[in-house]
Design an enzyme around this catalytic site. Structure first.
Site, PDB file in Angstrom:
ATOM      1  CG  ASP A 168      -2.311   0.548   0.910  1.00  0.00           C
ATOM      2  OD1 ASP A 168      -2.391   1.782   0.769  1.00  0.00           O
ATOM      3  OD2 ASP A 168      -3.286  -0.215   0.809  1.00  0.00           O
TER       4      ASP A 168
ATOM      5  CG  HIS B  22      -5.377   3.663   0.968  1.00  0.00           C
ATOM      6  ND1 HIS B  22      -5.011   2.380   0.647  1.00  0.00           N
ATOM      7  CD2 HIS B  22      -6.662   3.792   0.575  1.00  0.00           C
ATOM      8  CE1 HIS B  22      -6.033   1.754   0.075  1.00  0.00           C
ATOM      9  NE2 HIS B  22      -7.057   2.594   0.014  1.00  0.00           N
TER      10      HIS B  22
ATOM     11  CB  SER C  93      -9.283   0.464  -0.252  1.00  0.00           C
ATOM     12  OG  SER C  93      -8.746   0.705  -1.517  1.00  0.00           O
TER      13      SER C  93
END
Length: 771
Positions: free
Chosen positions: A52, A279, A464
């Site tokens: 990520d 994220h 996600s």
């Protein structure tokens, strides 16, 4: 609202009634109950790699596991964005304990052990590695500082000029030159303001060998004083991290960016590893956050350990590259990871192919690493699945589900709604008929985010978030199976979750996949079927007589007008996929008696087949000619005849789309009846576009509407050799606020002779009804 002291006292006695289960959802998948019943199976003994934007090693919840071990065991930057060339070597001035850095600053070193008396030097621009959000904030703060100083300087210059003019009513030639100097200062200040640009801080880097390990220090304050800086070695060795504080002149805590150091090539390359966005930390928190004092806020697998692999390049706005993914795969293998989560994805032109897909497939099949990825956020139209998650056979692709507790806590909805998939969750199938979505899991969470965001947690949603929720559930399975001494492979784990997933009413299979993940049921399935024939194998499915872009199809997808008018007959090949390094004698004695089932009356298959080590084929016949307009879904299942309770050992997904034929080329119009939409309701229509058409126009009018409502209009065609979504020239996707007596017209380019889907959907959280 609580009125009165007595009511407040009653509330205090009862304690908090806040529904924490909706913060980071675990009840929906049975994960919370599974840990409650099996406290030692909470992810302990399982390592998960997070591919990520990077993972912040300093946030709360990512410090220790439930049994006291380090939570994050390594952090690496696989993109190269944090690399620093440290090939230049200089001796230390023994008298002053200093060295001149590559910036030109004199660096005062700490009391470090440097047996060679030499250090390696490098230089790094901070903004090359800062996350985009942090860079914007720091630039704004530094601009405010500049503006304040500039205003003072400009005011002082104007004052000086005014005073000069007041005191020089009849200036001489020499005195007028003084005035020009004062005016030049004002002009220079004005130009400095107009041409302002902030390239950011530049950091000196020092690398040295202390006789045992390579260590490094970064001058993040840009002052040259390194006497208080603690040299750090590779993160995995000592798990040290440091924090970038003052990159402005007014705040020592302006940035709060945590970073780690890794040193390569005998000190010739330093890597400053920090996240490229919030994220990745959020994803890691969903998988495995552990809050010892607030366990109800834990991630799904609080006992699991994390390996943070940054694949989002800070220089590219956190976009991934193939090189970064390959490096990350190798590192995950070297670190002994059981699972990989990839919450990244994009549109595709060719499914299940390419160097990265080949490597993922190899790491799953050869090295036994289970790969989980997001299905994509490009719905609600069909065939909007993202790559690589929904397109690669080796990956478990996860769609996004939202439950009533999530709606209540995460979104503060004032009404209770039925569980559903998020409107934007991508739908299958792929162009080659592959199902696309494997399974669903909760797609939203309030989870930890990096310290530089200046908040502890944040709500995010998307596939996600559903992917790490599923990955955390798989970590519980790995933990339980390992502690129970049971064998497992990525294929046995996948079969267990697929065959025990819970159906959810009103969610179509193209969005739901096999169903909603159920951790406890999956563990019982795996335990009950331990040692069964083909339990650890993947049964590959291909349709060799149907080829899309040079590759055999993995399912049957009948969509275009001409093909819907005839019976489709094709061969299906079922092949056991053996471990590349396995014992060939296992193949000699392999034989599996299979019962073939399909409930759809328009699908015809034989009843039985015997599969040996090299595979077996059977004939599939599909008759779409009498099906009504719309999309139709069926699944052919291969069942172990000796043990039907195991569920399908393989499946063949079938999707048939029957389009409407409208008028002729001189009057190609279609009028649809009025429809009442509720939150999340979807209305699909498929139209056979006339051969000569190049443009479609869609008009809809509101009838019974009170208040404002959000309607999603999504239209697209599946065009050969063209990305299905995002970069598809025939795609229209728009979110429209509608009101009473509202008429909306939209246009979209089309390709004649292909089927156009028109999907109208009410946003899942848009309350009320509209017609």
């Amino acid at each position: 609202r609580v009125r009165g002291a007595q009511q407040r006292g009653d509330m205090a006695e009862k304690g908090s009634s806040f529904p924490c289960g909706g913060v980071l959802p675990k009840e929906e998948t049975g994960a919370a109950k599974f840990i409650q019943e099996n406290p030692l199976f909470d992810g302990r003994g399982c390592r998960v790699a997070i591919f990520d934007t990077g993972v912040d090693p300093g946030v709360a919840g990512l410090q220790v596991t439930s049994d006291g071990r380090p939570k994050i065991i390594d952090v690496v930057d696989c993109t190269g964005s944090g690399d620093v060339d440290t090939t230049e070597e200089k001796p230390i001035n023994a008298d002053t304990n200093t060295v001149v850095g590559l910036s030109g600053r004199t660096l005062t070193l700490g009391n470090w052990k440097v047996p060679t008396g030499k250090v390696r030097l490098g230089l790094k621009r901070a903004f090359e590695i800062f996350p985009g959000g942090l860079k914007r904030r720091i630039k704004e703060e530094r601009k405010r500082e500049f503006d304040e100083k500039h205003r003072k300087a400009a005011t002082e210059a104007q004052r000086a000029l005014g005073e000069w003019e007041a005191s020089h009513k009849s200036p001489s030639e020499a005195e007028r030159r003084e005035k020009k100097d004062l005016e030049a200062v004002i002009e220079a200040l004005s130009e400095a303001n107009d041409q302002y640009d902030d390239p950011g801080p530049v950091w000196d880097c020092v690398v040295f060998h202390d006789g045992a390990k390579w260590r490094a220090v970064v001058d993040t304050e840009s002052k040259g004083d390194l006497t208080r800086s603690a040299p750090m070695t590779n993160y995995r060795d000592e798990r040290q991290y440091a924090t970038v504080g003052g990159v402005t002149n007014t705040k020592d805590t302006a940035a709060l960016l945590n970073y780690v150091l890794n040193i390569y090539e005998d000190g010739k390359k330093l890597c400053i590893a920090c996240d490229a966005g919030s994220h990745g930390t959020h994803v890691a928190g969903i998988v495995a956050a552990n809050f010892p004092d607030n366990p109800e806020l834990n991630g799904v697998a609080p006992g699991a350990q994390i390996v943070g692999c940054k694949i989002g390049d800070s220089r590219l706005g956190s976009m991934e590259t193939g090189t970064g993914l390959v490096r990350a795969l190798n590192h995950a293998k070297d670190m002994g990871c059981d699972l990989i989560n990839l919450s990244y994805g994009e549109s595709y032109t060719y499914e299940n192919t390419g160097r990265v897909i080949e490597m993922i497939t190899e790491f799953v099949n050869r090295h036994g690493i289970t790969f989980v990825a997001s299905a994509g956020n490009n719905g609600p139209a069909l065939s909007t699945i993202g790559a690589p998650g929904g397109t690669a056979s080796a990956i478990i692709s996860v769609g996004a589900y939202v439950s009533p507790p999530m709606m209540e806590v995460e979104y503060s909805l004032r009404e209770k709604l039925d569980p559903t998939n998020y409107t934007w969750s991508s739908r299958g199938p792929c162009r080659d008929g592959y199902q696309g979505v494997t399974i669903c899991a909760p797609g939203g969470a309030i989870a930890p985010v990096p310290t530089w965001t200046l908040q502890g947690k944040q709500l995010m949603n998307g596939t996600s978030m559903s992917s790490p929720n599923c990955c955390g559930g798989l970590a519980l399975l790995v933990s339980a199976l390992r502690h129970s001494g049971l064998q497992f492979t990525p294929h046995s784990l996948r079969r267990a979750i697929e065959n025990t997933a819970a159906p959810v009413s009103f969610i179509e299979p193209q969005a739901l996949g096999s169903g909603l993940l159920q951790v406890g049921a999956a563990f019982e399935y795996h335990r009950r079927n331990d040692g069964a024939p083909a339990a650890l194998l993947r049964m590959g499915v291909s349709l060799p007589q149907r080829v899309v872009q040079g590759r055999a199809c993995r399912g049957l997808y009948v969509r275009e007008p001409r093909e819907c008018e005839k019976v489709v007959q094709t061969l299906v090949m079922v092949t056991p996929e053996w471990h590349p390094d396995g014992d060939n004698r296992d193949q000699v004695g392999f034989e599996l008696q299979v019962e073939i089932r399909c409930d759809a009356p328009w699908v015809h298959v034989p009843q039985f087949m015997v599969v040996n080590a090299q595979g077996k084929s059977f004939d599939l016949k599909v008759d779409p000619t009498k099906l009504p307009e719309g999309d139709h879904h069926a699944v052919v299942e291969g069942i172990d005849a000796a043990n039907p309770g195991r569920g399908p050992l393989f499946t063949v997904p079938i999707t048939v789309v029957r389009p409407l034929k409208i008028g002729n080329e001189s009057d190609a119009r279609l009028r649809l009846d009025a429809r009442t939409y509720r939150p999340g309701s979807i209305d699909r229509h498929f139209v056979a576009v006339p051969e000569a058409a190049t443009l479609a126009e869609v008009t809809f009018r509101t009838k019974a509407v009170e208040g404002n409502h959000m309607l999603v209009v999504h239209a697209l065609q599946v065009v050969p050799c063209t990305p299905v979504s995002n970069r598809n020239p025939t795609e229209l996707e728009e979110y429209i606020r509608i009101r009473p007596n509202h008429e909306v017209t939209r246009r979209v380019p089309v390709v004649g002779g292909l089927t156009l889907e028109l999907c109208l959907c009410k946003w899942w959280a848009s309350l009320g009804e509209c017609t």
